[in-house]
Structures are given as C-alpha cells and as structure tokens.
Design an enzyme around this catalytic site. Structure first.
Site, PDB file in Angstrom:
ATOM      1  N   LYS A 191       0.834  -1.211   0.000  1.00  0.00           N
ATOM      2  CA  LYS A 191       0.000   0.000   0.000  1.00  0.00           C
ATOM      3  C   LYS A 191       0.864   1.254   0.000  1.00  0.00           C
ATOM      4  CE  LYS A 191      -3.854   2.412   0.553  1.00  0.00           C
ATOM      5  NZ  LYS A 191      -3.493   3.692   1.140  1.00  0.00           N
ATOM      6  N   GLU A 235       0.619   6.750  -6.628  1.00  0.00           N
ATOM      7  CA  GLU A 235      -0.522   7.682  -6.661  1.00  0.00           C
ATOM      8  C   GLU A 235      -0.032   9.132  -6.692  1.00  0.00           C
ATOM      9  OE1 GLU A 235      -3.126   9.030  -3.022  1.00  0.00           O
ATOM     10  OE2 GLU A 235      -3.740   7.020  -3.673  1.00  0.00           O
TER      11      GLU A 235
END
Length: 326
Positions: free
Chosen positions: A189, A196
């Site tokens: 993550k 991102e």
C-alpha cells in the site's frame, strides 16, 4: 462473521456498513459517540469502550482498527492487547508504516495474539465501490478472515480478465491480495500511494501547462485558448490516461474550472515519504515518486494551478480538506 470495528471516521464507518450489507455482524466503537449512534440505527451493536467491545465479541475475536497511523493506532492496539485472549486477532486497516507492523506482530505473538496488516484503498467511495485490499499476515489467519475481505473488496465488476492468469490466485481478481508475511500489506500500500503521488502530479502538471497555453509570456500568434475542463473530460473517454483520478479531476473542473475553492496547499499523509525512504534503502531509483513528494513540500510555500488540481483530487477520493495553513 462477527467483527469489531474501532474508529468510525471517513472510512471506518463505511467499512462497518459494507460488512453489514454483506451479512456480517459488527460491534463498533469510537471515542466520539455520534457515528456509533448512527450505525446503531443500521444494525451495528455500539459499545461504550474497548473493554465492552472485547467482552461482546465471540471467541476467537477479530478486531479491525481503522484509526490514523501513529499514536492513535498504537494506543488502541496496546489497550486491545491487554484485553484480548490468546487466539484473537487484531487487524490494522489504516496507513501504518510497515516496519511498525513487524514490531507489533512480534510483540503480540508473545501473548499468542495474531496480527494482520491491511493496506486499504478506496477512500470515501469504498462503501459503494468496494476497497482494494493489500493484506499481510499469517496464511491461516488471513484465510480464516477471507469472508471479511471478500465482502469489503469490489469484486470483478466489469474489468475484463487479464490474459495468461490461469492458475494464479483468483482473489486478486476480486480486488484483494494476500501480499505476504506481516508488513507486506502495508508495504504494498505504501508503494501504491507513492505511485498515486506520481500519477496525480503528472495529471496536475499537464493541466497546468494547458491552462497557461495562452500566457502573455508567449508570442501572441502562438497563444492558445484551451478549455481545461473539456480537455480533462475528453481524456476520460478512450485515452490511454483514463483513470479514476482523471474522473475526479474532470468532475472538480466541471464544477469550477478555476478551482477557486482551493489554495493549492497540498499535504502528504506519510506513505509517499516512506516509499521514497524504501527506495533509498533498496538503492532503487525513484525519480518520479521523489519529485512528486517534493512538489507537495513546495506547495506549502507557493501555490500553482497544478497544486489546486492535486487538492481537488485529494478531496475527491479521500475527503481530504486543505490545511488551514497559508
């Protein structure tokens, strides 16, 4: 299954709701009683303390902690560790640093408690869209909790199957991955969030160039009047940069092409820093991720239209509001 949910903020409350929609039973607690009162009207069992939550859950207990990384999560897990019994499981679904997961799992194993780290992506839209889950922990415990993860994940939806995946783990096609041992979930993550940052920065910078295509700094005959909102919209339809981030950007620009409600002060929530730190430790070049992180630092000193676009995206997917700092 029955599960306890600790922390009923932007994502925690919706995680409980999605689980209940899939037939699971949730016992919930938050230090602020208001979200628990709301969930009580939606069939959740609301308790007044962590001790009551532990007493209410059936053995073996599973408790999902959805709190901000750092002190809040550390405090809650430490208190739970003193209340739970051998064989129980603590799940951290927040944005914890993966090395803290490794430490916690070692500490909890001394009490015969299990620990699972779950990188959770989906933001405020997860209730309807589902959450992409990246899971770290013991294989047997992750498999026991599979009904929980399957309920939270988005499912296959309309995404076509990837050719050549025959014989591989089918859970990933549903939107959840057992990434490996403790810490692996939050590590994956962390890298996801670093990527991102880079994707957001690329979209923001590109739109900033378009917005200034008519700049008086250019020769008059080379100035272009580009509609940024319409460009973002057309890119959503068939272009190779189509993405949810672009969808959110187009929606924000359609509402206000100048993004006047945003100052361009862009915070970072930690994972981008950790991803760059991991790249340094591994001696892996990560120019885009590093530059995107530094761009956020710079945004707190001076603001551009690109930073307004970043702020609009962050609000769109995560409900992140700009800092009150100038």
């Amino acid at each position: 299954m029955q599960i306890g949910v600790v922390g009923l903020g932007r994502m925690g409350a919706n995680i409980a709701r999605r689980l209940m929609r899939h037939g699971h039973s949730c016992v919930v607690w938050d230090r602020d009683p208001k979200p628990g009162q709301q969930l009580a009207g939606e069939d959740a069992l609301t308790v007044a303390s962590l001790a009551e939550l532990v007493r209410t859950l059936a053995v073996p207990r599973s408790v999902w902690v959805m709190l901000p990384a750092g002190e809040a999560t550390e405090t809650a897990i430490a208190e739970l560790a003193g209340l739970l019994a051998p064989g129980d499981t603590i799940i951290d679904g927040g944005n914890t640093f993966w090395k803290d997961d490794v430490r916690r799992a070692h500490e909890l194993s001394a009490k015969d408690l299990h620990y699972v780290d779950v990188g959770t992506s989906g933001g405020v839209w997860g209730l309807e869209r589902g959450y992409c889950l990246m899971i770290g922990g013991e294989k047997a415990i992750v498999e026991r909790l599979d009904p929980i993860f399957a309920a939270l994940a988005p499912g296959k939806g309309g995404i076509p199957a990837t050719p050549g995946r025959q014989g591989r783990d089918t859970r990933v096609e549903q939107g959840y991955l057992h990434a490996g041992s403790t810490g692996a979930g939050h590590f994956v993550k962390m890298v996801h969030n670093g990527i991102e940052y880079g994707m957001m920065q690329a979209i923001a910078e590109g739109l900033d160039i378009l917005k200034h295509a008519g700049s008086p700094r250019l020769p008059e005959e080379l100035r272009l009047a580009i509609d940024v909102a319409d460009t973002a919209e057309v890119w959503r339809r068939g272009s190779v940069i189509t993405s949810w981030l672009l969808d959110l950007t187009a929606a924000a620009l359609a509402e206000d092409a100048e993004l006047a409600a945003y100052s361009g002060h862009v915070e970072d929530s930690g994972e981008g820093r950790w991803a760059v730190q991991a790249a340094v430790e591994e001696a892996v070049p990560a120019e885009v991720l590093t530059s995107a992180l530094y761009a956020r630092f710079r945004s707190r000193q001076e603001h551009t239209f690109a930073e307004k676009v970043l702020s609009a995206m962050r609000k769109g997917f995560g409900g992140h509001m700009e800092s009150s700092k100038p």
